[in-house]
Structures are given as structure tokens and as C-alpha cells.
Design an enzyme around this catalytic site. Structure first.
Site, mmCIF file in Angstrom:
data_model
loop_
_atom_site.group_PDB
_atom_site.id
_atom_site.type_symbol
_atom_site.label_atom_id
_atom_site.label_comp_id
_atom_site.label_asym_id
_atom_site.label_seq_id
_atom_site.Cartn_x
_atom_site.Cartn_y
_atom_site.Cartn_z
ATOM 1 N N HIS A 272 0.835 -1.213 0.000
ATOM 2 C CA HIS A 272 0.000 0.000 0.000
ATOM 3 C C HIS A 272 0.866 1.256 0.000
ATOM 4 O O HIS A 272 0.441 2.303 -0.481
ATOM 5 C CB HIS A 272 -0.889 0.054 1.260
ATOM 6 C CG HIS A 272 -1.611 -1.233 1.531
ATOM 7 N ND1 HIS A 272 -2.527 -1.762 0.673
ATOM 8 C CD2 HIS A 272 -1.523 -2.105 2.577
ATOM 9 C CE1 HIS A 272 -2.994 -2.889 1.178
ATOM 10 N NE2 HIS A 272 -2.410 -3.118 2.325
ATOM 11 N N HIS B 165 5.377 6.523 6.853
ATOM 12 C CA HIS B 165 5.105 6.103 5.476
ATOM 13 C C HIS B 165 4.582 7.308 4.719
ATOM 14 O O HIS B 165 4.341 8.360 5.317
ATOM 15 C CB HIS B 165 4.072 4.964 5.462
ATOM 16 C CG HIS B 165 2.776 5.364 6.037
ATOM 17 N ND1 HIS B 165 2.461 5.207 7.384
ATOM 18 C CD2 HIS B 165 1.703 5.982 5.478
ATOM 19 C CE1 HIS B 165 1.253 5.692 7.604
ATOM 20 N NE2 HIS B 165 0.785 6.180 6.471
ATOM 21 N N HIS C 50 2.057 8.939 1.284
ATOM 22 C CA HIS C 50 0.968 8.795 0.300
ATOM 23 C C HIS C 50 1.316 9.778 -0.814
ATOM 24 O O HIS C 50 1.815 10.884 -0.525
ATOM 25 C CB HIS C 50 -0.376 9.176 0.924
ATOM 26 C CG HIS C 50 -0.733 8.371 2.137
ATOM 27 N ND1 HIS C 50 -1.540 7.249 2.093
ATOM 28 C CD2 HIS C 50 -0.361 8.514 3.437
ATOM 29 C CE1 HIS C 50 -1.670 6.749 3.323
ATOM 30 N NE2 HIS C 50 -0.955 7.479 4.153
ATOM 31 N N GLU D 202 -3.383 13.330 1.454
ATOM 32 C CA GLU D 202 -4.671 12.823 1.966
ATOM 33 C C GLU D 202 -5.463 13.998 2.534
ATOM 34 O O GLU D 202 -6.574 14.284 2.079
ATOM 35 C CB GLU D 202 -4.413 11.761 3.049
ATOM 36 C CG GLU D 202 -3.641 10.564 2.482
ATOM 37 C CD GLU D 202 -4.044 9.266 3.101
ATOM 38 O OE1 GLU D 202 -3.806 9.079 4.307
ATOM 39 O OE2 GLU D 202 -4.624 8.431 2.397
ATOM 40 N N HIS E 230 3.285 10.469 6.902
ATOM 41 C CA HIS E 230 2.624 10.174 8.176
ATOM 42 C C HIS E 230 3.608 9.529 9.138
ATOM 43 O O HIS E 230 4.148 8.456 8.864
ATOM 44 C CB HIS E 230 1.440 9.226 7.949
ATOM 45 C CG HIS E 230 0.284 9.903 7.279
ATOM 46 N ND1 HIS E 230 -0.697 9.206 6.595
ATOM 47 C CD2 HIS E 230 -0.050 11.203 7.175
ATOM 48 C CE1 HIS E 230 -1.580 10.049 6.123
ATOM 49 N NE2 HIS E 230 -1.211 11.277 6.461
ATOM 50 N N THR F 16 -6.300 6.176 7.774
ATOM 51 C CA THR F 16 -6.854 6.509 6.455
ATOM 52 C C THR F 16 -6.793 5.289 5.527
ATOM 53 O O THR F 16 -7.079 5.388 4.344
ATOM 54 C CB THR F 16 -6.043 7.645 5.792
ATOM 55 O OG1 THR F 16 -4.688 7.204 5.652
ATOM 56 C CG2 THR F 16 -6.110 8.911 6.620
HETATM 57 O O1 LIG Z 1 -3.879 6.402 8.122
HETATM 58 B B1 LIG Z 1 -2.561 5.985 7.919
HETATM 59 O O2 LIG Z 1 -2.225 5.746 6.562
HETATM 60 O O3 LIG Z 1 -1.738 7.038 8.482
HETATM 61 C C1 LIG Z 1 -1.776 6.816 9.901
HETATM 62 C C2 LIG Z 1 -1.772 5.335 10.024
HETATM 63 C C3 LIG Z 1 -1.375 4.490 11.052
HETATM 64 C C4 LIG Z 1 -1.459 3.108 10.886
HETATM 65 C C5 LIG Z 1 -1.937 2.614 9.683
HETATM 66 N N1 LIG Z 1 -2.074 1.257 9.449
HETATM 67 C C6 LIG Z 1 -1.502 0.221 10.080
HETATM 68 S S1 LIG Z 1 -0.245 0.350 11.107
HETATM 69 N N2 LIG Z 1 -2.037 -0.958 9.794
HETATM 70 C C7 LIG Z 1 -1.572 -2.184 10.391
HETATM 71 C C8 LIG Z 1 -2.321 -2.412 11.644
HETATM 72 C C9 LIG Z 1 -3.533 -1.756 11.916
HETATM 73 C C10 LIG Z 1 -4.200 -2.014 13.094
HETATM 74 C C11 LIG Z 1 -3.691 -2.929 14.004
HETATM 75 C C12 LIG Z 1 -2.493 -3.563 13.708
HETATM 76 C C13 LIG Z 1 -1.811 -3.299 12.541
HETATM 77 C C14 LIG Z 1 -2.318 3.453 8.657
HETATM 78 C C15 LIG Z 1 -2.224 4.807 8.854
HETATM 79 ZN ZN LIG Z 2 -0.877 7.250 6.140
#
Ligand SMILES: O[B-]1(O)OCc2ccc(NC(=S)NCc3ccccc3)cc21
Ligand SMILES: [Zn+2]
Length: 263
Positions: free
Chosen positions: A65, A95, A97, A107, A120, A200
Site C-alpha cells: 500500500h 510512510h 501517500h 490525503e 505520516h 486513512t
Molecule cells: O492512516 B494511515 O495511513 O496514516 C496513519 C496510520 C497508522 C497506521 C496505519 N495502518 C496500520 S499500522 N495498519 C496495520 C495495523 C492496523 C491495526 C492494528 C495492527 C496493525 C495506517 C495509517
Molecule cells: Zn498514512
């Protein structure tokens, strides 16, 4: 498992995420359009304080992603605090976007205007929760610092990342990436807006205190174009789908308050 449960295409993109993730239509979804005139000033809101000095990046990866730099988060060596935050939050990963062309890719938008990209920096509340996973589902579990990227001159430090992107071209690839301190990716002024929102990307948990920095950092078109050499797909998949436009469009504010802090 080949193929993503969700993505940014016609069939699996933001407009259909609600089918598998109903919270997509919740009351505190992100990103949002930031209207600077709507933001209320809260004089009691202090500055953001970053303690990234003992920063320890571990690896850089393509998760299908985005490109993500992961950090050692077993202690409080890299934390963000102050501003709207009640306690220190630990840096977990950062990361990006970005778009297919410079006119969009961020975003969050500001008065309807998009930037070319958005960084982010993801932090979690290790004071109240034992693991990132637990914090990621709690309303005060995460704090994400959002930084806009605008095209112009070369960014002095971004090449440290863009020079290694070729090693994580495919989904699932990981490379050692030690000792990178993301403080070098921040603008000089940390004037910010803050509001309560969500991830997001799926699972879209409504667990994020967003801190969106007003001033963009400037990166060159050449540096940004290197992000577009990544692909969403795995090396073993016959399809090569260029990784770009991996952003969710702004979501309804639903009565939320946007607060701004003038530095
Ligand atoms: O909205 B974002 O793109 O920016 C802020 C942000 C922070 C984290 C993520 N997603 C993650 S860490 N997913 C894996 C996961 C999600 C939930 C539990 C375990 C593991 C995406 C975004
Ligand atoms: Zn993000």
C-alpha cells in the site's frame, strides 16, 4: 496471500472499503479537508515536542500500500508529546501517500487544495496500552504527525530514502534501514492543526489524534518520481501495477472541531 483485501483501484478502492470495513462511514473518519478559517485557536494548546534523538529505524518495506520505515518501539527512545497529547506517544513507523502527478497525492487537503504527497509519522500511546495493536483500536491510542510535501528544489535528506526505494520495489520486500532520524524530514515551523480522526487505510480504526503541520517540506519532482517506481504487486505476480495515487479522499467532518496552534 496474493492480492490485497483492499487497495486504491476501481474495484477495491476507497469508495468500496465500507463493504468490508463499515467504520468507513463512521463519525471520525480521516482524512478531512482543512479549512483554515474554520479552525478555532486554542491558546491553551502548547507546541508539539519531538524527542527523536535516540532514533532507531530498523527497516524499510513495501507493504503493498505504501513504503514504510519501521522503528524499534520497545522503549521511549523516540516520542512525541505536548500539543493536544495527554502523554508521550512512541514512534512506530512512518510512510507516505502520493499521486501520479504533482497536482495531487496528499490525503488531507487545505481549503480544497491537495499537495503532491503526505508523510505520516505514526506514534502509539505506550503509557496506556501494552501493544501497538491494542492502541490502534483505542480512541486515544494513536497520534499521527502529518507533513505535506510540495515539489520544488531537491530535499537535502529525502535522497536517503529515495536512493533505496529500488530495493523495495515489490510488495513484501524488506531492506535493513538503520539509524535514520525522521527529524530531518520536518519543516522548521511546527504550526499545526489538530482534530480527532482515524487511520486513512483499512481497518480505518477511529483511534488517531491527528496533528497536521501547516508548512510543507519541499522535495524535487525527481525525488518524488522515485516513489512511483514502486509497485503495489508482489514479484511473483504477473501484473506490475505502479504504486501511485495511494491516498484516500477527504471524509465528512461530521461536526468535529478543528483546532489550530499558531507557533
Ligand atoms: O492512516 B494511515 O495511513 O496514516 C496513519 C496510520 C497508522 C497506521 C496505519 N495502518 C496500520 S499500522 N495498519 C496495520 C495495523 C492496523 C491495526 C492494528 C495492527 C496493525 C495506517 C495509517
Ligand atoms: Zn498514512
Amino acid at each position: 496471500m496474493t492480492g490485497n483485501p483492499w487497495g486504491y483501484g476501481k474495484q477495491d478502492g476507497p469508495s468500496v472499503w465500507h463493504k468490508n470495513y463499515p467504520v468507513a462511514e463512521g463519525d471520525r473518519q480521516s482524512p478531512i479537508d482543512i479549512d483554515p478559517h474554520q479552525a478555532s485557536h486554542d491558546p491553551s494548546l502548547g507546541p508539539i515536542v519531538l524527542n527523536y534523538d535516540k532514533c532507531t529505524s530498523i527497516k524499510i518495506a513495501n507493504n503493498g500500500h505504501s513504503v514504510v520505515v519501521e522503528f524499534e518501539d520497545s522503549d521511549d527512545r523516540s516520542v512525541i508529546q505536548g500539543g493536544p497529547l495527554g502523554n508521550p506517544y512512541r514512534l512506530k513507523q512512518f510512510h507516505f501517500h502520493w499521486g501520479g502527478k504533482d497536482c495531487h497525492g496528499s490525503e488531507h487537503t487545505v481549503a480544497g487544495n491537495s499537495y503532491a504527497s503526505e508523510l505520516h509519522l505514526v506514534h502509539w500511546n505506550a503509557v496506556k496500552y501494552k501493544t501497538f495493536e491494542e492502541a490502534a483500536t483505542a480512541p486515544d491510542g494513536l497520534a499521527v504527525l502529518g507533513i505535506f510535501l510540495e515539489t520544488g528544489d531537491d530535499h537535502r535528506w529525502l535522497h536517503t530514502i529515495t536512493d533505496v526505494l529500488y530495493t523495495v520495489k515489490f510488495k513484501g520486500s524488506v531492506t535493513d534501514f538503520k539509524g535514520f532520524n525522521p527529524k530531518c524530514l520536518l519543516p522548521s515551523s511546527l504550526h499545526y492543526w489538530t482534530y480527532l480522526g482515524s487511520l486513512t487505510t483499512p481497518p480505518l480504526h477511529e483511534s488517531v489524534t491527528w496533528i497536521v503541520v501547516k508548512d510543507p517540506i519541499i522535495v524535487s519532482e525527481k525525488q518524488l518520481s522515485k516513489f512511483r517506481t514502486l509497485v503495489f504487486t508482489g514479484e511473483e505476480e504477473d501484473q506490475r501495477t505502479r504504486m501511485e495515487n495511494n491516498f484516500r479522499p477527504p471524509q465528512p467532518l461530521k461536526g468535529r472541531k478543528l483546532i489550530s496552534r499558531r507557533v
